[in-house]
Design a protein around this motif. Structure first.
Motif, short mmCIF file in Angstrom:
data_model
loop_
_atom_site.label_atom_id
_atom_site.label_comp_id
_atom_site.label_asym_id
_atom_site.label_seq_id
_atom_site.Cartn_x
_atom_site.Cartn_y
_atom_site.Cartn_z
N GLY A 159 12.01 14.60 6.32
CA GLY A 159 11.08 15.62 6.79
C GLY A 159 9.67 15.25 6.35
N ILE A 160 8.69 15.64 7.14
CA ILE A 160 7.29 15.31 6.83
C ILE A 160 6.49 16.61 6.81
CG2 ILE A 160 5.22 14.12 7.71
CD1 ILE A 160 7.31 12.12 9.01
N ASN A 190 8.34 17.04 13.17
CA ASN A 190 8.17 16.36 11.87
C ASN A 190 9.46 15.86 11.23
OD1 ASN A 190 9.15 18.98 11.44
ND2 ASN A 190 8.46 18.93 9.33
N ILE A 207 6.28 13.08 2.43
CA ILE A 207 7.46 12.52 3.10
C ILE A 207 8.67 12.66 2.17
CG2 ILE A 207 8.46 10.34 3.95
CD1 ILE A 207 5.34 9.52 4.28
N GLY A 208 9.73 13.24 2.67
CA GLY A 208 10.95 13.36 1.88
C GLY A 208 12.10 12.71 2.63
N GLN A 244 12.02 16.72 -7.24
CA GLN A 244 11.07 17.82 -7.15
C GLN A 244 11.81 19.13 -7.45
OE1 GLN A 244 7.89 16.91 -3.76
NE2 GLN A 244 9.93 17.02 -2.91
N PHE A 280 12.61 22.17 0.43
CA PHE A 280 13.17 20.85 0.75
C PHE A 280 13.99 20.39 -0.45
CE2 PHE A 280 13.19 16.22 1.26
CZ PHE A 280 13.57 16.12 2.59
N SER A 288 6.16 19.68 -6.63
CA SER A 288 6.04 19.16 -5.26
C SER A 288 4.96 18.08 -5.28
CB SER A 288 5.63 20.32 -4.34
OG SER A 288 4.86 19.87 -3.25
N THR A 289 5.24 16.93 -4.71
CA THR A 289 4.23 15.87 -4.69
C THR A 289 3.03 16.30 -3.84
OG1 THR A 289 5.44 14.81 -2.88
CG2 THR A 289 5.84 13.95 -5.10
N ASN A 290 3.26 17.14 -2.82
CA ASN A 290 2.14 17.63 -2.02
C ASN A 290 1.22 18.51 -2.86
OD1 ASN A 290 3.15 16.44 0.33
ND2 ASN A 290 2.70 18.21 1.59
N LYS A 303 19.53 15.18 10.14
CA LYS A 303 18.17 15.03 9.59
C LYS A 303 18.20 14.19 8.32
CE LYS A 303 14.39 17.77 7.64
NZ LYS A 303 13.59 18.98 7.75
N GLY A 348 10.38 21.38 -3.90
CA GLY A 348 10.02 20.61 -2.72
C GLY A 348 9.82 21.56 -1.53
N LYS A 349 8.76 21.34 -0.78
CA LYS A 349 8.41 22.27 0.31
C LYS A 349 8.61 21.63 1.67
CE LYS A 349 4.12 22.65 -0.65
NZ LYS A 349 2.74 23.07 -0.56
N GLY A 350 9.09 22.43 2.61
CA GLY A 350 9.20 21.98 3.99
C GLY A 350 8.23 22.75 4.87
N ARG A 351 8.29 22.48 6.16
CA ARG A 351 7.46 23.19 7.12
C ARG A 351 7.93 24.64 7.24
NH1 ARG A 351 7.91 22.62 12.69
NH2 ARG A 351 5.93 23.19 13.66
C1 BTN Z 1 10.37 19.60 6.40
O1 BTN Z 1 11.55 19.26 6.35
O2 BTN Z 1 10.00 20.61 7.03
C2 BTN Z 1 9.32 18.79 5.70
C3 BTN Z 1 9.81 18.30 4.35
C4 BTN Z 1 8.77 17.53 3.59
C5 BTN Z 1 9.28 17.16 2.22
C6 BTN Z 1 8.33 16.28 1.48
S1 BTN Z 1 9.03 15.65 0.00
C7 BTN Z 1 7.49 15.08 -0.52
C8 BTN Z 1 6.49 16.16 -0.16
N1 BTN Z 1 6.45 17.17 -1.19
C9 BTN Z 1 6.87 18.36 -0.75
O3 BTN Z 1 6.93 19.40 -1.43
N2 BTN Z 1 7.22 18.27 0.54
C10 BTN Z 1 7.02 16.93 1.04
#
Ligand code: BTN
Length: 255
Positions: free
Chosen positions: A120-121, A109, A141-142, A47, A58, A23-25, A117, A50-53
């Protein structure tokens, strides 16, 4: 380029392009704790986690844009809630400046195009010893740029869309990264210094105002009509019990 890191030159930002990250975060949060500087940006071609809210994942296959920016300026805690809406406005403008479809914002977000959609942020922050300021923030940001090879997975197929009609190549992707970073940087500075001018555009781009929704909070859910977004970016909803402000949770459109 799995383990390699390519660096892109930019006058203001240090940009790292990774073949694959969980995950870039997560990468930037770790980098921040290890002393990385303000304006470090991490991009991953794909990723693995990848993580979302709200603890969601993600979907992040090759072909999308997954990027995070480290903000290590003096961020008052009172500005923290504005970072995601600020990023939503910045990304919407950056996408449209690069000829995407018309972008709407779904509180809080998500970016939408054609009712689906497309972005996502996820903003995460580091807590400092000083209770008035964040140690740092990471804005992730994805974006679904084009339709992924093999399409979207079954569970998101109905809701997921793409930002561009045309295929986005490497060069255009780099230009989009610059556009996002420059707009995000300017708006973030404003949000940090208390300028809330962006809220008007956040409200104007809303796809929820006037819609019937279900507000979902931990242990609670209720039907409401969205009547506005206030100066704190909270959703204002009308229920059978009168008007309420919604600061957290999710608003699901009721068909
Ligand atoms: C969402 O949809 O709730 C938020 C999604 C955010 C995805 C981006 S991709 C880059 C960054 N790294 C992650 O793991 N999540 C965010």
């Amino acid at each position: 380029m799995n383990g390699e890191i390519k660096k892109i030159r930019h006058k203001k930002f240090e940009i790292e392009i990774h073949g694959e990250l969980t995950s870039t975060n997560d990468y930037l949060k770790n980098a921040a704790l290890c002393g990385a500087a303000d304006r470090l940006c991490a991009v991953a071609i794909r990723q693995t986690h990848g993580k979302g809210r709200l603890g969601r994942s993600f979907f992040s296959p090759e072909g999308g844009l997954y990027m995070s920016l480290l903000i290590k300026r003096k961020i008052p805690v009172s500005a923290a809630n504005f970072l995601t809406p600020t990023a939503a406005v910045a990304v919407a403008n950056a996408l449209e400046a690069k000829n995407s479809k018309k972008i709407g914002i779904k509180w809080v977000n998500d970016l939408y195009a054609d009712g689906k959609k497309v972005c996502g942020i996820l903003t995460e922050s580091g807590i400092s010893k000083n209770p008035e300021f964040l140690d740092f923030a990471v804005v992730g940001i994805g974006i679904n740029l084009n339709r992924p090879e093999g399409g979207f997975p079954e569970d998101i197929r109905e809701r997921a869309g793409v930002a561009f009609e045309e295929k986005i190549g490497e060069e255009q992707k780099t230009e989009l990264i610059f556009e996002i970073l420059e707009r995000l940087d300017k708006l973030t500075d404003k949000a940090i210094t208390g300028d809330r001018g962006f809220v008007r555009e956040y409200r104007e781009r809303s796809v929820l105002i006037g819609r019937e929704v279900e507000i979902v909070l931990p242990g609670e859910a209720y039907r409401a009509k969205v009547v506005g977004i206030d100066g704190d970016c909270a959703l204002t909803v009308r229920t059978s019990d009168g008007e309420k402000k919604v600061f957290a949770g999710e608003a699901k459109v009721v068909m």
